[in-house]
Design a protein around this motif. Structure first.
Motif, short mmCIF file in Angstrom:
data_model
loop_
_atom_site.label_atom_id
_atom_site.label_comp_id
_atom_site.label_asym_id
_atom_site.label_seq_id
_atom_site.Cartn_x
_atom_site.Cartn_y
_atom_site.Cartn_z
N TRP A 1 0.86 -1.19 0.00
CA TRP A 1 0.00 0.00 0.00
C TRP A 1 0.89 1.24 0.00
O TRP A 1 1.73 1.41 0.89
CB TRP A 1 -0.88 0.03 1.25
CG TRP A 1 -1.84 -1.13 1.35
CD1 TRP A 1 -1.53 -2.43 1.59
CD2 TRP A 1 -3.27 -1.07 1.22
NE1 TRP A 1 -2.68 -3.20 1.62
CE2 TRP A 1 -3.76 -2.38 1.39
CE3 TRP A 1 -4.17 -0.04 0.98
CZ2 TRP A 1 -5.12 -2.69 1.33
CZ3 TRP A 1 -5.52 -0.34 0.92
CH2 TRP A 1 -5.99 -1.65 1.09
N ASP B 1 -1.72 -1.18 -4.02
CA ASP B 1 -2.79 -0.20 -3.90
C ASP B 1 -2.17 1.19 -3.78
O ASP B 1 -1.33 1.45 -2.92
CB ASP B 1 -3.65 -0.49 -2.66
CG ASP B 1 -4.93 0.33 -2.63
OD1 ASP B 1 -4.82 1.57 -2.53
OD2 ASP B 1 -6.03 -0.25 -2.72
N THR C 1 -5.32 5.42 -1.17
CA THR C 1 -5.48 4.16 -0.41
C THR C 1 -6.92 3.96 0.06
O THR C 1 -7.16 3.26 1.04
CB THR C 1 -4.53 4.05 0.80
OG1 THR C 1 -4.86 5.04 1.79
CG2 THR C 1 -3.07 4.19 0.36
N TRP D 1 -13.36 -4.29 -4.93
CA TRP D 1 -11.93 -4.39 -4.67
C TRP D 1 -11.55 -5.84 -4.38
O TRP D 1 -10.62 -6.39 -4.97
CB TRP D 1 -11.56 -3.50 -3.49
CG TRP D 1 -10.09 -3.24 -3.28
CD1 TRP D 1 -9.41 -2.12 -3.65
CD2 TRP D 1 -9.14 -4.10 -2.65
NE1 TRP D 1 -8.08 -2.22 -3.28
CE2 TRP D 1 -7.88 -3.43 -2.67
CE3 TRP D 1 -9.20 -5.36 -2.08
CZ2 TRP D 1 -6.72 -3.98 -2.14
CZ3 TRP D 1 -8.04 -5.93 -1.56
CH2 TRP D 1 -6.83 -5.24 -1.59
#
Length: 427
Positions: free
Chosen positions: A227, A253, A354, A364
């Protein structure tokens, strides 16, 4: 002529000062900002609703969390209820044990939906991973017996490991064992020096230790979930010769794919000219200046530019990115996808940094689950199990000659308060 020289000197000194301030703010330990106030708490037969000021974030559809300055959290429903031109209401679906909701509480809006694995209905073991920086706490969530693919989850700058639990749900549904790790200077991992981040450079050593832990405990390969800055770490490891063959794929992400462009974007977000971001680069990449910032060593910023290094990428990669991300520009993800269309897939969401999972958790998770079986050398993937939502240094691979001098600007004192600390955070 003397006045011109003096003026040029003052401008140069001011520009150097601005670069120093930006570099200091970017690498400083993350602090959460409690910049929202609970205006009212409504109660009805179905529970409680929290009334907040209407902002782009609070009015965004999706599943979010409020973190309270005095401790505790409250998960919010996806529905946004109108309370006039300046206010909205969100229904509370769950709270931390013992939390009492009160008007006037100061709160922080967040995409970190789960505080612990238990909150996500995950059974975790508390473990410690020995890293070059010292013992790092981690959660291990065991997958299906006999599965040889593990997932390692890497959080972003200014965030915490709990933020990656959103992705653990998808990995668990595919039978992967997950390691949710901390790393140096993130507030949970080992303390090092003055606690400044090296933007993924030295933190990658700690993530490498997690790969080695997984291999010692039965994994034959891993998928790295990164992330924001965690994605930058994942990309560094995927290119490292010691780990390349062990990494089956990357799920990224809001990935940091070019630190220079990300720093510029965060300056723009803070009301500064984009070019001001360039002023920080020498303070990060030149060893004497980096030491003045408080860094243990210089950071090879150029090695993090994957729009330039696209041809070096070998791991299958899924990117999930929000079109409203003003911290890490989505155009960088689009450029990497366009450069490597057979290797890189991109899923976009109407979301900020994020916050793609939060904007549409089902889509997702479905995108990740659908992509994971396509990862080569798979260790046998189970069918979905729906869950309720309610030692080797990586530095050998980077150039020691990453020294970039760029043009400068000024306004230092205002910048100290306006540029967010750890502005490229994972919320």
């Amino acid at each position: 002529m003397r006045r011109v020289a003096l003026g040029a000197g003052l401008v140069a000194a001011g520009a150097l000062g601005v670069g120093w301030v930006i570099a200091r703010r970017l690498t400083a330990p993350g602090t959460r900002r409690y910049d929202l106030t609970v205006r009212e708490v409504e109660r009805d037969g179905d529970g409680s609703l929290i009334v907040l000021d209407r902002t782009r974030q609070t009015a965004a559809e999706g599943a979010y969390n409020l973190w309270f300055e005095n401790g505790g959290w409250a998960q919010l429903s996806e529905d946004v209820l109108d309370r006039g031109p300046t206010l909205i209401a969100r229904r509370v679906t769950s709270t931390a044990s013992g939390l009492t909701l009160r008007a006037g509480d100061h709160v922080s809006w967040s995409g970190i939906y789960y505080a612990t694995p238990h909150d996500a209905s995950l059974h975790a073991h508390d473990i410690t991973i020995d890293t070059p920086a010292g013992p790092a706490p981690a959660w291990r969530i065991d997958g299906d017996s006999g599965r040889s693919t593990w997932a390692i989850h890497l959080h972003g700058l200014g965030s915490v490991r709990a933020g990656t639990l959103r992705a653990v749900l998808a990995a668990t549904e595919r039978g992967y064992t997950s390691l949710v790790i901390s790393y140096r200077a993130d507030g949970e991992g080992p303390g090092v020096g003055n606690g400044r981040s090296t933007l993924g450079f030295t933190e990658a050593d700690d993530a490498a230790a997690a790969i080695e832990y997984a291999m010692r405990h039965g994994a034959r390969q891993v998928v790295l979930f990164g992330w924001s800055m965690g994605a930058a770490i994942a990309l560094q490891l995927a290119h490292h010769p010691s780990y390349r063959r062990s990494i089956a794929g990357l799920v990224l992400d809001s990935p940091v794919l070019d630190w220079t462009e990300v720093i510029k974007a965060n300056c723009t977000r803070s009301g500064l000219p984009s070019a001001a971001g360039s002023l920080a680069i020498p303070w990060l990449t030149l060893r004497p200046l980096a030491r003045m910032v408080g860094l243990p060593e210089s950071i090879p910023i150029r090695s993090f530019d994957w729009t330039v290094r696209a041809e070096e990428l070998t791991a299958p990669t899924l990117i999930l990115h929000g079109t409203h991300d003003d911290s890490v520009p989505i155009r960088l993800s689009q450029a990497l996808r366009d450069a490597r269309p057979g290797l890189v897939s991109l899923e976009t969401f109407e979301a900020g940094h994020t916050l793609s999972w939060n904007s549409d958790p089902d889509r997702w998770q479905s995108a990740v689950i659908a992509w994971l079986p396509g990862v080569p050398r798979g260790g046998g993937l189970s069918g979905p199990r729906r869950r309720d939502r309610d030692g080797v240094s990586h530095r050998a691979m980077v150039s020691e000659n990453d020294q970039e001098l760029t043009q400068k600007d000024d306004t230092a004192r205002w910048l100290l308060t306006s540029l967010p600390s750890s502005s490229c955070s994972g919320n």
